[in-house]
Design an enzyme around this catalytic site. Structure first.
Site, PDB file in Angstrom:
ATOM      1  CE  LYS A   1      -3.540   2.382   2.635  1.00 50.60           C
ATOM      2  NZ  LYS A   1      -4.509   2.350   3.718  1.00 50.60           N
TER       3      LYS A   1
ATOM      4  CD  GLU B   1       9.074  -5.971   7.244  1.00 48.65           C
ATOM      5  OE1 GLU B   1       8.862  -4.845   6.718  1.00 48.65           O
ATOM      6  OE2 GLU B   1       8.815  -6.236   8.427  1.00 48.65           O
TER       7      GLU B   1
ATOM      8  N   GLY C   1      -4.896  -1.732   4.883  1.00 49.73           N
ATOM      9  CA  GLY C   1      -4.045  -2.855   4.447  1.00 49.73           C
ATOM     10  C   GLY C   1      -4.696  -4.204   4.694  1.00 49.73           C
ATOM     11  NE  ARG C   2      -6.603  -3.760  10.772  1.00 42.13           N
ATOM     12  CZ  ARG C   2      -5.955  -2.614  10.927  1.00 42.13           C
ATOM     13  NH1 ARG C   2      -4.788  -2.442  10.315  1.00 42.13           N
ATOM     14  NH2 ARG C   2      -6.442  -1.650  11.664  1.00 42.13           N
TER      15      ARG C   2
ATOM     16  CD  GLU D   1      -1.933  -4.359  11.420  1.00 39.03           C
ATOM     17  OE1 GLU D   1      -2.582  -4.262  10.383  1.00 39.03           O
ATOM     18  OE2 GLU D   1      -0.702  -4.549  11.421  1.00 39.03           O
TER      19      GLU D   1
ATOM     20  CG  HIS E   1      -4.159 -35.086  17.098  1.00 39.32           C
ATOM     21  ND1 HIS E   1      -4.397 -36.287  17.743  1.00 39.32           N
ATOM     22  CD2 HIS E   1      -5.115 -34.971  16.144  1.00 39.32           C
ATOM     23  CE1 HIS E   1      -5.447 -36.884  17.173  1.00 39.32           C
ATOM     24  NE2 HIS E   1      -5.896 -36.100  16.205  1.00 39.32           N
TER      25      HIS E   1
ATOM     26  CE  LYS F   1       5.720  -0.965  10.264  1.00 41.84           C
ATOM     27  NZ  LYS F   1       4.785  -0.293   9.362  1.00 41.84           N
TER      28      LYS F   1
HETATM   29  O1  F6P Z   1       3.137  -2.739   9.785  1.00 47.58           O
HETATM   30  C1  F6P Z   1       1.790  -3.016   9.653  1.00 47.58           C
HETATM   31  C2  F6P Z   1       1.306  -2.724   8.265  1.00 47.58           C
HETATM   32  O2  F6P Z   1       1.212  -1.362   8.067  1.00 47.58           O
HETATM   33  C3  F6P Z   1      -0.020  -3.426   7.994  1.00 47.58           C
HETATM   34  O3  F6P Z   1      -1.099  -2.733   8.478  1.00 47.58           O
HETATM   35  C4  F6P Z   1       0.028  -3.570   6.515  1.00 47.58           C
HETATM   36  O4  F6P Z   1      -0.908  -4.498   6.050  1.00 47.58           O
HETATM   37  C5  F6P Z   1       1.453  -4.008   6.330  1.00 47.58           C
HETATM   38  O5  F6P Z   1       2.177  -3.254   7.277  1.00 47.58           O
HETATM   39  C6  F6P Z   1       2.020  -3.826   4.955  1.00 47.58           C
HETATM   40  O6  F6P Z   1       1.972  -2.497   4.559  1.00 47.58           O
HETATM   41  P1  F6P Z   1       2.178  -2.089   3.040  1.00 47.58           P
HETATM   42  O7  F6P Z   1       1.081  -2.715   2.243  1.00 47.58           O
HETATM   43  O8  F6P Z   1       2.127  -0.602   3.020  1.00 47.58           O
HETATM   44  O9  F6P Z   1       3.504  -2.616   2.597  1.00 47.58           O
END
Ligand code: F6P
Length: 557
Positions: A206, A212, A267-268, A353, A384, A512
């Site tokens: 987003k 990452e 995002g979620r 979240e 299990h 972060k």
């Molecule tokens: O760190 C949490 C977050 O902001 C989530 O809410 C989001 O889904 C995820 O990181 C990834 O964010 P992006 O889509 O901006 O890479």
């Protein structure tokens, strides 16, 4: 909103919760022959039975009063009207608009966003159709047949969960991979199986700033260039899904290879947007759209049904009862469906979240417990592993049991056995087994009264462990869409009752920031680093220990 715990329905619920200690859940069935009918509902092709919770009809009606006192109906109307209910980020919350095919307008800042959404869906459809036809040609001249979605959190879990869930709908000869972790092993292990000339990398973010994702995307590009791809080939092997056009351009993805979405999509809540492109590519656009339509059916129900007959609101209220009045600290999601194996992970982000908050919308401290710890695994695997604690542990854990009546891959009597377990566990959790029953069973096995006395405490099941059953005929794209929308609205309704903003996530920021500070303090392999400054004593020592080990180049290199 004023403190909900001082409201009349909350007080009433406290009294009813105290009274409920005097009876067992099964007594409610004995006293009310129609309980299973009254405590179940069907909507959007899903069936929910919440009768195995220790909730009387009186408590149910007090819960509905509570939702009304919290203004849930108005909150739903505000969300779908495009009001900026995500106040800490000054954003509207309109994931429902992404799956609305009715021609309704959704106005944000005076602009109807529905046409933009429809246009982006058409762009996704055209691209997915081209991929399905074998029309995306890689640098060697062969068609692209493999996608790698690079994203994390909502830009990974939603599409990954859905692609896994929709496995029976996968297009033949197509493969989809998902890389999320900044641990290079995730990308490295994935790339091992890939032919760069047949691979499309989908950089899904987003913000397009997430550490990452950007790290994985850069490394994927370097791998691609190192494996025969040329700079000029990047355009057909890398596409982006984002709200941040400028950053996408800076990364080197051409605007025509970018699929956009908007700030009003959290995002979620983004798998319905361009972030769902990997679903459309792996399963075909029609399947993706069927999933959207299933979600839309649940949205229509959520908007229109009165709270007493509103499936997401009921699921939310049952959760509030267990969390706030019965003391459940955790909630398990237990899909008896292997294809839903990533649903608990997806719901962890969605729920934790969204509602893992201690501040209410006004900034005051939440006066009651908010979101529970959510966890889960597919049944029967969990039986299990951790069900022991749910049956006999000292904490009350509520649970959702989810199953399809028919399997997409019928095999012998596997599905009958799966369903028998799906039904048996909630029954066992509710009924339990008291000491007299345990002793009688032991006596029947010929165990002496003495030995039975010693064993009995270990074999007693307290029962009264609350569960919901969520059923559907088959795990179709539509059923999946409805199921996910059900949980989205449940989480929203609970947030409205607790008075928290379910759409921000400030709690992810601190870690972060600290990671950015620590990054330059980690020694490159084979090099020494001076001891770090600042930090707490533990972190300082851990950095020193890591750096001491990294100073030597011996071992894995
Ligand atoms: O760190 C949490 C977050 O902001 C989530 O809410 C989001 O889904 C995820 O990181 C990834 O964010 P992006 O889509 O901006 O890479």
């Amino acid at each position: 909103m004023s403190d909900i715990t001082t409201s009349k329905p909350w007080r009433r619920l406290e009294t009813l919760a105290a009274a409920s200690r005097k009876f067992r859940t099964i007594d409610l069935f004995d006293a009310d022959p129609d309980r299973a009918g009254a405590f179940s509902i069907e909507a959007a092709a899903l069936y929910l039975d919440w009768s195995k919770n220790k909730i009387s009809r009186e408590a149910m009606s007090a819960l509905v009063d509570l939702a009304r006192a919290a203004g849930l109906e108005a909150a739903i109307a505000r969300m779908v009207s495009g009001e900026k209910i995500n106040t800490t980020e000054n954003r509207a919350v309109l994931h429902v608009a992404l799956r609305d095919f009715s021609g309704r307008s959704y106005v944000v800042d005076g602009v109807d966003v529905a046409p933009q959404i429809a246009a982006e869906r058409r762009k996704m459809r055209d691209f997915a159709d081209k991929y399905e036809r074998g029309g995306l040609i890689g640098f060697s001249g062969a068609p692209i047949d493999t996608i790698v979605n690079i994203g994390i959190g909502g830009s990974d879990l939603g599409p990954l969960m859905a692609v896994e869930a929709l496995r029976p709908y996968w297009l033949g000869g197509r493969r989809a991979f998902f890389v999320s972790n900044v641990d290079g092993q995730h990308l490295g292990d994935t790339l091992e199986a890939l032919d760069p000339s047949r691979t499309l990398f989908i950089v899904a973010s987003k913000t397009f700033t997430t550490q990452e994702t950007m790290t994985n995307a850069e490394s994927a590009r370097a791998w691609f260039l190192g494996k025969g791809g040329k700079e000029r080939d990047i355009a057909r092997h890398f596409i982006a899904l984002s709200t941040n056009e400028r950053a996408v351009r800076a990364f080197g993805v051409a605007p025509e290879n970018m699929f956009v979405f908007w700030d009003f999509v959290g995002g979620r809540y983004s798998l319905w947007s361009a972030i769902g492109l990997s679903i459309a590519l792996q399963c075909g656009y029609a399947v993706f759209e069927a999933m959207l339509r299933g979600a839309c059916a649940m949205d229509e129900h959520f908007r229109a049904a009165p709270l007493e007959a509103n499936m997401p609101a009921i699921l939310a209220l049952v959760g509030v009862w267990n969390r706030n009045f019965m003391g459940a600290a955790a909630h398990a999601v237990l899909p008896y469906d292997q294809h839903l194996h990533r649903l608990p992970a997806f719901l962890q982000q969605l729920d934790m979240e969204s509602n893992g908050k201690s501040a209410t919308l006004s900034g005051a401290r939440a006066p009651c417990a908010t979101g529970p710890v959510l966890f889960g695994e597919p049944g029967t695997n969990g039986q299990h592993a951790f069900y022991q604690l749910i049956h006999q542990g000292t904490d009350l854990i509520s649970a959702d049991f989810i199953a399809a009546a028919k399997s997409a891959t019928p095999l012998g009597d596997h599905h009958e056995k799966l369903l028998a377990n799906f039904l048996a566990q909630p029954e066992a959790l509710m009924l339990g087994k008291d000491e007299a029953q345990v002793r009688a069973a032991l006596a029947a096995e010929g165990v002496s009264a003495d030995a039975a006395g010693r064993l009995a405490p270990h074999k007693v099941f307290p029962g009264d462990r609350p569960t919901n059953a969520i059923l559907f005929e088959r795990l179709t794209p539509g059923a999946l869409g409805a199921l996910v929308a059900l949980y989205e609205h449940k989480v929203f309704a609970q947030g409205a009752i607790w008075g928290v903003n379910s759409f921000d996530q400030w709690g992810v920021e601190l870690g972060k920031t600290l990671a950015m500070k620590i990054l330059p303090e980690i020694a490159p392999l084979g090099q020494a680093k001076p001891p770090p400054e600042g930090h707490d004593g533990s972190t300082r020592r851990l950095i020193e220990r890591i750096n001491a080990w990294r100073a030597s180049k011996e071992g894995w290199l």
